[in-house]
Design a protein around this motif. Structure first.
Motif, PDB file in Angstrom:
ATOM      1  N   GLY A  35       0.670  -1.254   0.044  1.00 60.93           N
ATOM      2  CA  GLY A  35       0.002   0.004   0.019  1.00 60.93           C
ATOM      3  C   GLY A  35       0.863   1.285  -0.056  1.00 60.93           C
ATOM      4  O   GLY A  35       0.349   2.217   0.038  1.00 60.93           O
ATOM      5  N   TRP A  36       2.191   1.092   0.157  1.00 64.95           N
ATOM      6  CA  TRP A  36       2.860   2.292  -0.131  1.00 64.95           C
ATOM      7  C   TRP A  36       2.669   3.197  -1.310  1.00 64.95           C
ATOM      8  O   TRP A  36       2.571   2.546  -2.431  1.00 64.95           O
ATOM      9  CB  TRP A  36       4.531   1.914  -0.073  1.00 64.95           C
ATOM     10  N   THR A  37       2.663   4.312  -1.177  1.00 65.44           N
ATOM     11  CA  THR A  37       2.455   5.280  -2.271  1.00 65.44           C
ATOM     12  C   THR A  37       3.554   6.238  -2.359  1.00 65.44           C
ATOM     13  O   THR A  37       4.044   6.866  -1.318  1.00 65.44           O
ATOM     14  CB  THR A  37       1.188   6.226  -2.152  1.00 65.44           C
ATOM     15  N   GLU A  38       3.818   6.557  -3.605  1.00 63.25           N
ATOM     16  CA  GLU A  38       4.976   7.824  -3.786  1.00 63.25           C
ATOM     17  C   GLU A  38       4.405   9.169  -3.367  1.00 63.25           C
ATOM     18  O   GLU A  38       3.256   9.425  -3.485  1.00 63.25           O
ATOM     19  CB  GLU A  38       5.144   7.776  -5.419  1.00 63.25           C
ATOM     20  N   GLU A  39       5.163   9.869  -2.966  1.00 66.22           N
ATOM     21  CA  GLU A  39       4.760  11.146  -1.967  1.00 66.22           C
ATOM     22  C   GLU A  39       4.644  12.273  -3.039  1.00 66.22           C
ATOM     23  O   GLU A  39       5.838  12.196  -3.875  1.00 66.22           O
ATOM     24  CB  GLU A  39       5.674  11.515  -0.956  1.00 66.22           C
ATOM     25  N   VAL A  40       3.562  12.945  -3.139  1.00 62.31           N
ATOM     26  CA  VAL A  40       3.452  13.980  -4.124  1.00 62.31           C
ATOM     27  C   VAL A  40       3.163  15.398  -3.185  1.00 62.31           C
ATOM     28  O   VAL A  40       1.927  15.119  -2.531  1.00 62.31           O
ATOM     29  CB  VAL A  40       2.515  13.657  -5.309  1.00 62.31           C
ATOM     30  N   LEU A  41       3.775  16.222  -3.398  1.00 68.41           N
ATOM     31  CA  LEU A  41       3.439  17.364  -2.398  1.00 68.41           C
ATOM     32  C   LEU A  41       2.525  18.306  -3.139  1.00 68.41           C
ATOM     33  O   LEU A  41       2.220  18.347  -4.369  1.00 68.41           O
ATOM     34  CB  LEU A  41       4.650  18.337  -2.637  1.00 68.41           C
ATOM     35  N   ALA A  42       1.682  18.736  -2.204  1.00 71.38           N
ATOM     36  CA  ALA A  42       0.606  19.680  -2.821  1.00 71.38           C
ATOM     37  C   ALA A  42       1.145  21.067  -3.174  1.00 71.38           C
ATOM     38  O   ALA A  42       2.159  21.511  -2.668  1.00 71.38           O
ATOM     39  CB  ALA A  42      -0.330  19.891  -1.768  1.00 71.38           C
ATOM     40  N   GLU A  43       0.496  21.362  -4.227  1.00 69.36           N
ATOM     41  CA  GLU A  43       0.839  22.879  -4.884  1.00 69.36           C
ATOM     42  C   GLU A  43      -0.097  23.707  -4.270  1.00 69.36           C
ATOM     43  O   GLU A  43      -1.145  23.788  -4.695  1.00 69.36           O
ATOM     44  CB  GLU A  43       0.888  22.679  -6.326  1.00 69.36           C
ATOM     45  N   LEU A  44       0.351  24.484  -3.383  1.00 67.02           N
ATOM     46  CA  LEU A  44      -0.378  25.243  -2.351  1.00 67.02           C
ATOM     47  C   LEU A  44      -0.878  26.568  -2.973  1.00 67.02           C
ATOM     48  O   LEU A  44      -0.135  27.206  -3.970  1.00 67.02           O
ATOM     49  CB  LEU A  44       0.400  25.660  -1.067  1.00 67.02           C
ATOM     50  N   THR A  45      -2.086  26.987  -2.636  1.00 63.61           N
ATOM     51  CA  THR A  45      -2.739  28.404  -3.244  1.00 63.61           C
ATOM     52  C   THR A  45      -2.595  29.144  -1.935  1.00 63.61           C
ATOM     53  O   THR A  45      -2.870  28.733  -0.757  1.00 63.61           O
ATOM     54  CB  THR A  45      -4.067  28.102  -3.756  1.00 63.61           C
ATOM     55  N   PHE A  46      -2.499  30.487  -1.923  1.00 62.44           N
ATOM     56  CA  PHE A  46      -2.475  31.431  -0.914  1.00 62.44           C
ATOM     57  C   PHE A  46      -3.282  32.740  -1.256  1.00 62.44           C
ATOM     58  O   PHE A  46      -3.553  32.716  -2.337  1.00 62.44           O
ATOM     59  CB  PHE A  46      -0.828  32.032  -0.816  1.00 62.44           C
ATOM     60  N   GLU A  47      -3.349  33.429  -0.271  1.00 62.84           N
ATOM     61  CA  GLU A  47      -4.244  34.627  -0.381  1.00 62.84           C
ATOM     62  C   GLU A  47      -3.597  35.614   0.632  1.00 62.84           C
ATOM     63  O   GLU A  47      -3.174  35.085   1.830  1.00 62.84           O
ATOM     64  CB  GLU A  47      -5.718  34.499   0.106  1.00 62.84           C
ATOM     65  N   LEU A  48      -3.557  36.883   0.142  1.00 63.99           N
ATOM     66  CA  LEU A  48      -3.123  37.904   1.030  1.00 63.99           C
ATOM     67  C   LEU A  48      -3.946  38.436   2.083  1.00 63.99           C
ATOM     68  O   LEU A  48      -5.139  38.719   1.577  1.00 63.99           O
ATOM     69  CB  LEU A  48      -2.171  39.039   0.235  1.00 63.99           C
TER      70      LEU A  48
END
Length: 556
Positions: A35-48
């Motif tokens: 069940g191991w999965t390759e890690e994929v980082l989230a591409e974050l969204t931001f707001e000022l």
């Protein structure tokens, strides 16, 4: 399966032997066997934000399974994670928060697949439901900055077995730890308050430990902090605690032991019971306490409901210093006998309520009051085998295992045979209650008053003959009996509400004096009294059970 750097294998949970070690069988970014999965980082969204810092609002790549919240974005500080930013993202398995994050807003990580979490010391706000319903979350380590564990923070985190609560936390809010897998709850804060249902339904919780340095344990009134925590058995109190709110233990039904440090100068414990330091007064008897209880010398009073429904208690031994026993003090226990020493002066009503295994009672010479609101044996479902009053008692006496006033005019508890000695003028509350052996009874002349519930639940009582001297029949007197017909003597002028409650077999009620009877609804003004014709016995029975059920019947 267990995953290594280059292989995976099966491993026995008992002996740790490895089986079937092999290289990962990768497909679609994951290993099929383990069940191991390759890690994929989230591409974050931001707001000022208006203060010039950034808040993380979510991410753009749907395949992401890991989140790393940075300290800065475009060289500007990131201070918050927005409400519902990652809500219901079950594929998110890892979250890392950088030092500098201040606020985690409502439901920001709720319903994710995270397994563990380290919250930096910079976080001072973790809003409602931030991590609720994260079923894989097993461990949380907090920094030192958090003031409260907010409402629903970890609600239904069913595998959360450990949470390190920092000493900055002063309040555990409503449902904050509800339905978690926590086994031991450790508290460090000098002052801590538990709010309504804060830790309820934590089925694995077995122990609460207040560490040295904790001074005040507070709770919301009737908060039900630990309701439905079936394995909570021990609470440990350190030497530093000086204040415990009385409702803190409310609904901790399985609690068996309150263990207080011997160095504590305010409280003490003995055999699991919480006392004041000198052990002269009770603070709390754990609801789940078991076996025989020896109350220490120095206790002068047993307050009302002290052992209320401690159903695993089988014996309570009173010391010679006890002077008073409050209402329902032993109600719901499984004691089989009780001895009131000569020092006891007052015994509250229903003191043995629902003590269904009680068989023998001894009342010492000092008792001056045994009734209170209701009979001391209210709801005892078995007829006692032995009731003995000291011959030196100046207020009461026992006759053939019945309790009467010393002058014999008041019957407090009848014996199994239902005998009413000559001279009795008053049959007290619930005097015959639950006597299943009683089938018929002739009440002797001289009895003037039959008080509340006197024959309640005498389920086999089919026939009762009332004396001509009788004046008053109180509420619930014949409740749940099998009486079919009854004659109301001519001197009776008052029959209280519900006198024949649940008398399903009642067919005939004959009034010897049929003139000028009126009925008044319970609680209503006397000006609302209605005249009632009592000449027909069958109609009378119907009225007592139907139209005028819950009414007071008065003559004249």
């Amino acid at each position: 399966y267990v995953s290594g750097d280059e292989t995976h294998w099966r491993q026995c949970s008992r002996c740790s032997v490895k089986l079937d070690e092999s290289a990962p069988a990768l497909k679609d970014g994951g290993c099929q066997p383990c069940g191991w999965t390759e890690e994929v980082l989230a591409e974050l969204t931001f707001e000022l934000l208006p203060d010039g810092t950034y808040v993380v609002t979510g991410y753009s790549n749907a395949e992401a399974n890991a989140v790393e919240i940075p300290a800065t974005y475009q060289n500007v500080a990131v201070t918050a994670v927005a409400a519902r930013a990652f809500y219901n993202k079950r594929n998110i398995k890892r979250i890392t928060l950088a030092e500098g994050i201040i606020a985690l807003k409502e439901y920001c990580f709720a319903k994710t697949g995270i397994e563990s979490l380290v919250v930096p010391a910079s976080v001072t706000e973790c809003a409602k439901g931030a991590f609720q319903q994260c079923p894989d979350l097993e461990k949380v380590v907090w920094g030192v900055g958090l003031p409260v564990i907010a409402e629903q923070t970890f609600w239904q985190c069913i595998n959360l077995k450990r949470i390190d609560i920092p000493d900055s936390v002063t309040s555990i809010e409503t449902y904050a730890l509800m339905e978690t897998g926590i086994e031991v709850l450790t508290i460090k804060s000098p002052t801590i308050k538990f709010c309504q249902y804060s830790v309820c339904k934590a089925e694995n919780l077995r122990e609460i430990v207040f560490e040295e340095g904790v001074e005040k344990i507070d709770s919301v009134t009737l908060s039900y902090n630990f309701s439905e925590c079936p394995n909570l058995s021990v609470i440990k109190i350190p030497s530093t605690v000086t204040s415990i709110y009385k409702f803190f233990f409310n609904q901790a039904d399985s609690l068996q032991t309150i263990d207080v440090s011997e160095s504590n100068e305010t409280y003490s414990s003995l055999s699991g019971i919480l006392y004041n330091k000198e052990r002269t007064s009770f603070i709390k008897v754990p609801s789940g306490i078991k076996g025989a209880i020896d109350i220490p010398e120095g206790i002068t009073g047993i307050p009302a409901e002290t052992f209320w429904y401690c159903s695993d208690i089988t014996e309570i031994n009173l010391p010679s210093t006890v002077k008073s026993v409050g209402q329902s003090a032993f109600a719901g226990t499984n004691i089989t006998s009780m001895t009131f020493p000569d020092s006891v002066k007052t015994i509250g009503g229903a003191v043995f309520g629902r003590c269904t295994k009680l068989k023998t009672v001894y009342i010492g010479s000092g008792v001056t009051s045994i009734n209170g609101t209701y009979n001391m044996f209210r709801n005892c479902e078995s007829v006692l085998e032995s009731i003995i009053v000291s011959e030196q008692n100046e207020n009461f006496k026992s006759v053939n295992n019945a309790i009467l006033s010393k002058d014999g005019t008041r019957l407090y508890r009848a014996n199994a045979q239902g005998e009413i000695p000559e001279g009795v003028g008053i049959i007290e509350d619930y005097a015959f209650e639950n006597n299943a052996a009683l089938t018929s009874l002739k009440i002797p002349e001289g009895v003037l008053y039959i008080f509340r519930g006197a024959f309640s639940n005498c389920i086999n009582l089919t026939k009762i003959e009332l004396p001509q001297t009788l004046k008053t029949i109180a509420a619930y007197v014949f409740e749940n009996t099998s009486i079919k017909d009854i004659v109301i003597p001519q001197n009776v002028f008052n029959i209280s509400c519900w006198a024949f409650d649940e008398c399903e077999k009642l067919e005939d009620v004959v009034f010897q004096d049929t003139g000028n009877w009126k009925v008044i609804k319970n609680g209503a003004s006397s000006t609302t009294a209605v005249a009632v014709d009592v000449t027909d016995s069958k109609t009378n029975a119907e009225n007592f059970l139907g139209q005028y059920y819950g009414y007071q019947w008065n003559k004249g």
